[in-house]
Design an enzyme around this catalytic site. Structure first.
Site, PDB file in Angstrom:
ATOM      1  N   ARG A  54       0.827  -1.205   0.000  1.00 62.90           N
ATOM      2  CA  ARG A  54       0.000   0.000   0.000  1.00 62.90           C
ATOM      3  C   ARG A  54       0.860   1.253   0.000  1.00 62.90           C
ATOM      4  NH1 ARG A  54      -2.131   0.981   5.612  1.00 62.90           N
ATOM      5  NH2 ARG A  54      -0.745  -0.130   7.029  1.00 62.90           N
TER       6      ARG A  54
ATOM      7  N   GLY B 275       7.977   1.285   6.758  1.00 58.86           N
ATOM      8  CA  GLY B 275       8.199   2.257   7.830  1.00 58.86           C
ATOM      9  C   GLY B 275       6.931   2.488   8.625  1.00 58.86           C
TER      10      GLY B 275
ATOM     11  N   GLN C 199      11.691  16.792  13.019  1.00 55.76           N
ATOM     12  CA  GLN C 199      10.262  17.136  13.081  1.00 55.76           C
ATOM     13  C   GLN C 199       9.798  17.023  14.518  1.00 55.76           C
ATOM     14  OE1 GLN C 199       7.803  18.339  11.086  1.00 55.76           O
ATOM     15  NE2 GLN C 199       6.407  18.127  12.804  1.00 55.76           N
TER      16      GLN C 199
ATOM     17  N   GLN D 105       8.844  13.655  16.668  1.00 51.15           N
ATOM     18  CA  GLN D 105       9.342  12.478  15.937  1.00 51.15           C
ATOM     19  C   GLN D 105      10.813  12.173  16.231  1.00 51.15           C
ATOM     20  OE1 GLN D 105       8.379  13.014  11.644  1.00 51.15           O
ATOM     21  NE2 GLN D 105       7.033  11.266  11.970  1.00 51.15           N
TER      22      GLN D 105
ATOM     23  N   TYR E  80      11.372   8.627  14.794  1.00 47.38           N
ATOM     24  CA  TYR E  80      11.273   8.521  13.326  1.00 47.38           C
ATOM     25  C   TYR E  80      12.398   9.315  12.654  1.00 47.38           C
ATOM     26  CZ  TYR E  80       8.847   8.648   8.760  1.00 47.38           C
ATOM     27  OH  TYR E  80       8.497   8.537   7.424  1.00 47.38           O
TER      28      TYR E  80
ATOM     29  N   PRO F 241      11.397  11.402   0.776  1.00 47.30           N
ATOM     30  CA  PRO F 241      10.104  12.009   0.445  1.00 47.30           C
ATOM     31  C   PRO F 241       9.734  13.100   1.439  1.00 47.30           C
ATOM     32  CG  PRO F 241       9.924   9.600   0.624  1.00 47.30           C
ATOM     33  CD  PRO F 241      11.241  10.010   1.230  1.00 47.30           C
ATOM     34  N   GLY F 242       9.001  14.071   0.954  1.00 50.81           N
ATOM     35  CA  GLY F 242       8.332  15.014   1.847  1.00 50.81           C
ATOM     36  C   GLY F 242       6.991  14.433   2.241  1.00 50.81           C
TER      37      GLY F 242
HETATM   38  N1  CAA Z   1       7.068  23.416  16.706  1.00 53.11           N
HETATM   39  C1  CAA Z   1       7.021  23.968  17.948  1.00 53.11           C
HETATM   40  N2  CAA Z   1       6.075  23.689  18.833  1.00 53.11           N
HETATM   41  C2  CAA Z   1       5.127  22.839  18.479  1.00 53.11           C
HETATM   42  C3  CAA Z   1       5.101  22.220  17.214  1.00 53.11           C
HETATM   43  C4  CAA Z   1       6.132  22.557  16.328  1.00 53.11           C
HETATM   44  N3  CAA Z   1       6.164  22.012  15.087  1.00 53.11           N
HETATM   45  N4  CAA Z   1       4.046  21.390  17.155  1.00 53.11           N
HETATM   46  C5  CAA Z   1       3.430  21.482  18.343  1.00 53.11           C
HETATM   47  N5  CAA Z   1       4.081  22.371  19.129  1.00 53.11           N
HETATM   48  C6  CAA Z   1       3.739  22.760  20.476  1.00 53.11           C
HETATM   49  C7  CAA Z   1       2.260  23.114  20.598  1.00 53.11           C
HETATM   50  O1  CAA Z   1       2.056  24.436  20.171  1.00 53.11           O
HETATM   51  C8  CAA Z   1       2.011  22.904  22.063  1.00 53.11           C
HETATM   52  O2  CAA Z   1       2.515  24.000  22.787  1.00 53.11           O
HETATM   53  P1  CAA Z   1       1.730  24.553  24.084  1.00 53.11           P
HETATM   54  O3  CAA Z   1       1.621  23.380  25.011  1.00 53.11           O
HETATM   55  O4  CAA Z   1       2.608  25.649  24.567  1.00 53.11           O
HETATM   56  O5  CAA Z   1       0.402  25.002  23.545  1.00 53.11           O
HETATM   57  C9  CAA Z   1       2.923  21.732  22.423  1.00 53.11           C
HETATM   58  O6  CAA Z   1       3.893  21.678  21.372  1.00 53.11           O
HETATM   59  C10 CAA Z   1       2.202  20.414  22.521  1.00 53.11           C
HETATM   60  O7  CAA Z   1       1.605  20.173  21.275  1.00 53.11           O
HETATM   61  P2  CAA Z   1       0.383  19.217  21.169  1.00 53.11           P
HETATM   62  O8  CAA Z   1      -0.653  19.594  22.172  1.00 53.11           O
HETATM   63  O9  CAA Z   1      -0.018  19.124  19.729  1.00 53.11           O
HETATM   64  O10 CAA Z   1       1.042  17.839  21.668  1.00 53.11           O
HETATM   65  P3  CAA Z   1       0.527  16.408  21.376  1.00 53.11           P
HETATM   66  O11 CAA Z   1       1.314  15.515  22.258  1.00 53.11           O
HETATM   67  O12 CAA Z   1      -0.949  16.323  21.432  1.00 53.11           O
HETATM   68  O13 CAA Z   1       0.919  16.172  19.864  1.00 53.11           O
HETATM   69  C11 CAA Z   1       2.354  15.631  18.102  1.00 53.11           C
HETATM   70  C12 CAA Z   1       2.236  16.293  19.454  1.00 53.11           C
HETATM   71  C13 CAA Z   1       1.928  14.182  18.192  1.00 53.11           C
HETATM   72  C14 CAA Z   1       3.798  15.697  17.735  1.00 53.11           C
HETATM   73  C15 CAA Z   1       1.466  16.324  17.068  1.00 53.11           C
HETATM   74  O14 CAA Z   1       1.779  17.696  17.065  1.00 53.11           O
HETATM   75  C16 CAA Z   1       1.731  15.775  15.679  1.00 53.11           C
HETATM   76  O15 CAA Z   1       1.191  14.747  15.285  1.00 53.11           O
HETATM   77  N6  CAA Z   1       2.578  16.468  14.879  1.00 53.11           N
HETATM   78  C17 CAA Z   1       2.888  16.048  13.509  1.00 53.11           C
HETATM   79  C18 CAA Z   1       4.101  15.168  13.490  1.00 53.11           C
HETATM   80  C19 CAA Z   1       4.399  14.866  12.062  1.00 53.11           C
HETATM   81  O16 CAA Z   1       4.590  15.715  11.205  1.00 53.11           O
HETATM   82  N7  CAA Z   1       4.475  13.596  11.741  1.00 53.11           N
HETATM   83  C20 CAA Z   1       4.740  13.203  10.389  1.00 53.11           C
HETATM   84  C21 CAA Z   1       4.023  11.928  10.113  1.00 53.11           C
HETATM   85  S1  CAA Z   1       4.086  11.532   8.385  1.00 53.11           S
HETATM   86  C22 CAA Z   1       5.657  11.094   8.164  1.00 53.11           C
HETATM   87  O17 CAA Z   1       6.435  10.964   9.049  1.00 53.11           O
HETATM   88  C23 CAA Z   1       6.028  10.804   6.725  1.00 53.11           C
HETATM   89  C24 CAA Z   1       7.242  11.547   6.355  1.00 53.11           C
HETATM   90  O18 CAA Z   1       8.286  10.941   6.252  1.00 53.11           O
HETATM   91  C25 CAA Z   1       7.139  12.970   6.030  1.00 53.11           C
END
Ligand code: CAA
Length: 240
Positions: A12, A84, A141, A144, A147, A177-178
């Site tokens: 997939r 992954g 990121q 992560q 990851y 990849p992005g």
């Molecule tokens: N930079 C700085 N601060 C950040 C931030 C960032 N990018 N993202 C979140 N924060 C801060 C929030 O503002 C928050 O601050 P306050 O408490 O002061 O308000 C704090 O961090 C906590 O954030 P959350 O409440 O969102 O925390 P959470 O535990 O519920 O979630 C997380 C954290 C799981 C990381 C969620 O933000 C998330 O899923 N982020 C995306 C991660 C991502 O991009 N994953 C990629 C998956 S796809 C992939 O990996 C494929 C690939 O190769 C590209």
């Protein structure tokens, strides 16, 4: 004789698109998958490509799986380490298990599969290994550390193995990849994803086929002078 390729996590998402691209390039393709049998059956019905179940985090299972593919289809010439997983959360909340699962699957899987097929490629004097890294291994990121560390490790693994394969006709490259339109990216909370997409200069998520085209090129006969490189396919989000 058609080249034989294994694509891990091939049933997939990006893996499926890679399987199809390699098949369309004339290769005999085997897709590996870890667990989702229903999706794997649908994949084989859709594409005609056989799917083999084993866990890339399990060293012995990789040896056995690769041997089964070789017995069924012939010696393996091409390996795409695509399997992954994510276990996203901040370091404060991340458990050791979340760290270990991601390291064992995403980075350990590359080692386990290379151990299974690299010796044969080297002996036969031809091989292609493409490891799927990530923009998040290049740039980091939030949420992560597991990851990003595993994907960053893939980029080092690629450059080291490329040096070992070069004089034996085995190229080893990575694609970074992005954000691609897959189930994995769909699992990112919508508000977080919207902010990420807003920072992609091309203005959209990538398509799995846009990664697959790059893989097919690196695996082609014409790719023989490209080794140890990383092709970034990310819509301009990170220029590395
Ligand atoms: N930079 C700085 N601060 C950040 C931030 C960032 N990018 N993202 C979140 N924060 C801060 C929030 O503002 C928050 O601050 P306050 O408490 O002061 O308000 C704090 O961090 C906590 O954030 P959350 O409440 O969102 O925390 P959470 O535990 O519920 O979630 C997380 C954290 C799981 C990381 C969620 O933000 C998330 O899923 N982020 C995306 C991660 C991502 O991009 N994953 C990629 C998956 S796809 C992939 O990996 C494929 C690939 O190769 C590209």
């Amino acid at each position: 004789m058609a080249r034989v390729a294994i694509v891990t996590g091939g049933s997939r998402g990006i893996g499926e698109a890679i399987c199809v691209a390699l098949r369309d390039a004339g290769m005999t393709v085997a897709a590996n998958y870890a667990g989702n049998e229903e999706r794997a059956r649908e994949f084989t019905a859709r594409t005609g490509i056989p799917a083999y179940k084993w866990d890339v985090a399990d060293f012995d299972a990789c040896q056995e799986g690769a041997a089964k593919v070789a017995a069924d289809l012939g010696p393996v010439d091409v390996l795409v380490n695509n399997a992954g997983i994510t276990r996203d959360t901040t370091l404060l909340k991340m458990t050791y298990q979340m760290w270990k699962e991601v390291m064992d699957t995403n980075l350990g899987g590359c080692f386990n599969m290379a151990k299974a097929v690299f010796p044969g490629m080297r002996e036969r004097g031809w091989g292609r290994i493409v490891n799927i890294g990530s923009i998040n291994g290049q740039a980091g990121q939030y949420g992560q550390v597991n990851y990003a560390a595993a994907k960053s490790g893939i980029h080092g693994f690629t450059k080291a193995l490329a040096q070992e394969g070069a004089k034996f006709g085995v190229t080893v490259n990575a694609i970074a990849p992005g954000y691609i339109d897959t189930d994995m990216v769909a699992a990112v909370p919508a508000d977080v994803l919207a902010k990420i997409v807003a920072k992609i200069p091309v203005g959209r998520l990538g398509g799995a086929h846009e990664i697959a085209r790059g893989v097919a090129f690196l695996c082609s006969e014409d790719g023989g002078f490209i080794t140890g490189s990383t092709m970034s396919i990310n819509g301009g989000q990170h220029m590395y």
